[in-house]
Design an enzyme around this catalytic site. Structure first.
Site, PDB file in Angstrom:
ATOM      1  N   ASN A  47      16.627  -8.672 -45.542  1.00 19.24           N
ATOM      2  CA  ASN A  47      17.611  -9.614 -46.069  1.00 19.24           C
ATOM      3  C   ASN A  47      18.180  -9.197 -47.426  1.00 19.24           C
ATOM      4  OD1 ASN A  47      15.186 -10.129 -47.359  1.00 19.24           O
ATOM      5  ND2 ASN A  47      15.563 -12.308 -47.583  1.00 19.24           N
ATOM      6  N   CYS A  48      17.806  -8.036 -47.933  1.00 15.56           N
ATOM      7  CA  CYS A  48      18.307  -7.534 -49.218  1.00 15.56           C
ATOM      8  C   CYS A  48      19.698  -6.922 -49.031  1.00 15.56           C
ATOM      9  CB  CYS A  48      17.327  -6.489 -49.768  1.00 15.56           C
ATOM     10  SG  CYS A  48      17.942  -5.595 -51.199  1.00 15.56           S
ATOM     11  N   ASN A  49      20.656  -7.351 -49.829  1.00 13.07           N
ATOM     12  CA  ASN A  49      22.024  -6.846 -49.703  1.00 13.07           C
ATOM     13  C   ASN A  49      22.125  -5.338 -49.934  1.00 13.07           C
ATOM     14  OD1 ASN A  49      23.166  -9.295 -48.997  1.00 13.07           O
ATOM     15  ND2 ASN A  49      23.503  -9.896 -51.122  1.00 13.07           N
TER      16      ASN A  49
END
Length: 116
Positions: free
Chosen positions: A9-11
Site C-alpha cells: 500500500n506504499c505509494n
C-alpha cells in the site's frame, strides 16, 4: 533476478512496481509486513545504503514512536532493533538484483541507470 522489498500500500513501492512492469522486468515482491525481514538482511542494506537512509524518519511510523524508542536508533544496531519491530519504518522499496541491494526508494533515473 530482481526482488522488490516493501509493503503493497506504499505509494513509492507502487511507483517502482509500475515502472518495473512497464519496463517488462520480471521480479518477485517481498511484503515485509507479511513475510518479515531478518536482522541479517537489514544489516546488509545498512552496509550498502547506511542505516540513516534505511530508517525512514520522515514517515508516520517513526513519528508515532515514543522518544525512548527513537533514542534506541542512535546507531546501526539500535536502528536494526527498531526496524525489526516496526517494519513500516523501513525506507522502501529496497531493490535487490541477484541477491544484492542496489536501489533504495524510487528515482526513475537511478532505476534506468542500474536496471536497463
Amino acid at each position: 533476478m530482481i526482488t522488490v522489498y516493501g509493503i503493497p500500500n506504499c505509494n513509492t513501492v507502487k511507483k517502482a512496481i509500475t515502472w518495473l512492469k512497464e519496463g517488462g522486468f520480471d521480479f518477485d515482491f517481498h511484503d515485509f509486513k507479511k513475510k518479515g525481514v531478518t536482522a541479517e538482511k537489514l544489516n546488509e542494506w545498512c552496509d550498502v545504503f547506511g542505516w540513516e537512509n534505511i530508517l525512514n524518519k520522515k514517515g508516520t511510523t517513526w513519528k508515532k514512536l515514543s522518544p525512548e524508542e527513537q533514542l534506541v536508533a542512535k546507531d546501526q544496531d539500535g536502528a536494526v532493533q527498531i526496524l525489526l519491530k516496526y517494519t513500516s519504518a523501513i525506507k522502501r522499496p529496497v531493490i535487490e538484483k541477484d541477491g544484492k541491494a542496489i536501489l533504495l526508494s524510487f528515482h526513475e533515473d537511478q532505476y534506468r541507470a542500474l536496471l536497463k
